[in-house]
Design a protein around this motif. Structure first.
Motif, PDB file in Angstrom:
ATOM      1  N   SER A  15      -4.360  -1.293  -5.506  1.00  0.00           N
ATOM      2  CA  SER A  15      -5.276  -1.847  -6.505  1.00  0.00           C
ATOM      3  C   SER A  15      -6.667  -1.248  -6.313  1.00  0.00           C
ATOM      4  O   SER A  15      -6.954  -0.628  -5.285  1.00  0.00           O
ATOM      5  CB  SER A  15      -5.354  -3.374  -6.357  1.00  0.00           C
ATOM      6  OG  SER A  15      -6.180  -3.723  -5.253  1.00  0.00           O
ATOM      7  N   GLU A  61      -1.727  -3.636   1.057  1.00  0.00           N
ATOM      8  CA  GLU A  61      -1.360  -2.936  -0.169  1.00  0.00           C
ATOM      9  C   GLU A  61      -0.398  -1.798   0.164  1.00  0.00           C
ATOM     10  O   GLU A  61      -0.552  -1.124   1.184  1.00  0.00           O
ATOM     11  CB  GLU A  61      -2.595  -2.381  -0.883  1.00  0.00           C
ATOM     12  CG  GLU A  61      -3.530  -3.464  -1.403  1.00  0.00           C
ATOM     13  CD  GLU A  61      -4.656  -2.924  -2.277  1.00  0.00           C
ATOM     14  OE1 GLU A  61      -5.373  -3.748  -2.875  1.00  0.00           O
ATOM     15  OE2 GLU A  61      -4.815  -1.678  -2.348  1.00  0.00           O
ATOM     16  N   ILE A  75       1.354  -4.175 -14.287  1.00  0.00           N
ATOM     17  CA  ILE A  75       0.961  -3.655 -12.977  1.00  0.00           C
ATOM     18  C   ILE A  75       2.003  -3.951 -11.893  1.00  0.00           C
ATOM     19  O   ILE A  75       1.748  -3.714 -10.711  1.00  0.00           O
ATOM     20  CB  ILE A  75      -0.412  -4.218 -12.554  1.00  0.00           C
ATOM     21  CG1 ILE A  75      -0.332  -5.733 -12.343  1.00  0.00           C
ATOM     22  CG2 ILE A  75      -1.477  -3.874 -13.582  1.00  0.00           C
ATOM     23  CD1 ILE A  75      -1.581  -6.303 -11.717  1.00  0.00           C
TER      24      ILE A  75
END
Length: 218
Positions: free
Chosen positions: A105, A112, A153
């Protein structure tokens, strides 16, 4: 097997305690699809998990979210608090498998992963396992409860696995704008919505089908 499913607690353990107070005799366990905290230390997340276990009186299965400490990924858990990240757990006659963390992101959050990393963490497709498999991921599947500002997403690696494995059920979280249940083929996908706003879900596992619903505290 009846599961209370929650995601995106973000420190609001008191909301979980309210839910557990009137559901504790109706559930067999709780599943947490990530984000116990909001950038708090590992010890704080463990404290929340222990409070959830104590207030429900039932086992708590969890994956870490992108806002949780990376130390949670390797924590073994304790006293009926079970870490699902990259682990197969037998839950009654079903298998449960989890992947914590978020996808890449612009916000540089604590956990992540790239799509290649997600793909490397997914289990091998085994038809006998897939028939009884419940996936728990913080990150949603691409095009399922993942739209934000007109963009999807969610993970494309998860979508590919969904199409190949066709698990019995899939629990996701992460995107606060969504909450609901849908069916894709034989797979029931449930996004309980953010617990921090009073949302939670119930997932009842049968031999070949599931019943799921989402609710909100009033």
């Amino acid at each position: 097997m009846r599961l209370l499913v929650v995601s995106d607690v973000h420190d609001r353990v008191s909301i979980y305690q309210r839910v557990a107070s009137f559901l504790k005799n109706e559930i067999d366990a709780t599943v947490v699809a990530g984000d116990l905290t909001y950038f708090k230390p590992f010890e704080h997340a463990v404290k929340i998990l222990k409070a959830m276990r104590e207030s429900s009186g039932k086992p708590v299965y969890f994956v870490a979210g992108n806002c949780d400490s990376p130390k949670l990924l390797a924590w073994e858990g304790e006293n009926d608090i079970i870490n699902l990240h990259r682990r197969f757990i037998l839950l009654g006659s079903h298998y449960i498998y989890g992947i914590g963390g978020g996808n890449i992101s612009p916000f540089n959050t604590l956990i992540e992963w790239s799509e290649d990393e997600f793909k490397s963490m997914l289990p091998t497709v085994d038809n006998k396992v897939c028939e009884k498999l419940v996936m728990i991921t913080h990150t949603p599947i691409h095009q399922f409860f993942d739209e934000v500002n007109g963009y999807n997403i969610g993970s494309t690696s998860f979508r590919e696995f969904l199409l190949k494995c066709v698990p019995l059920a899939w629990v996701t979280g992460h995107i606060h704008e969504h909450s609901g249940v849908l069916k894709y083929g034989r797979t029931t996908i449930i996004h309980p919505g953010p617990l921090m706003k009073g949302y939670y879900g119930l997932l009842e596992l049968g031999d070949s089908e599931v019943v799921a619903e989402v609710r909100r505290l009033v």
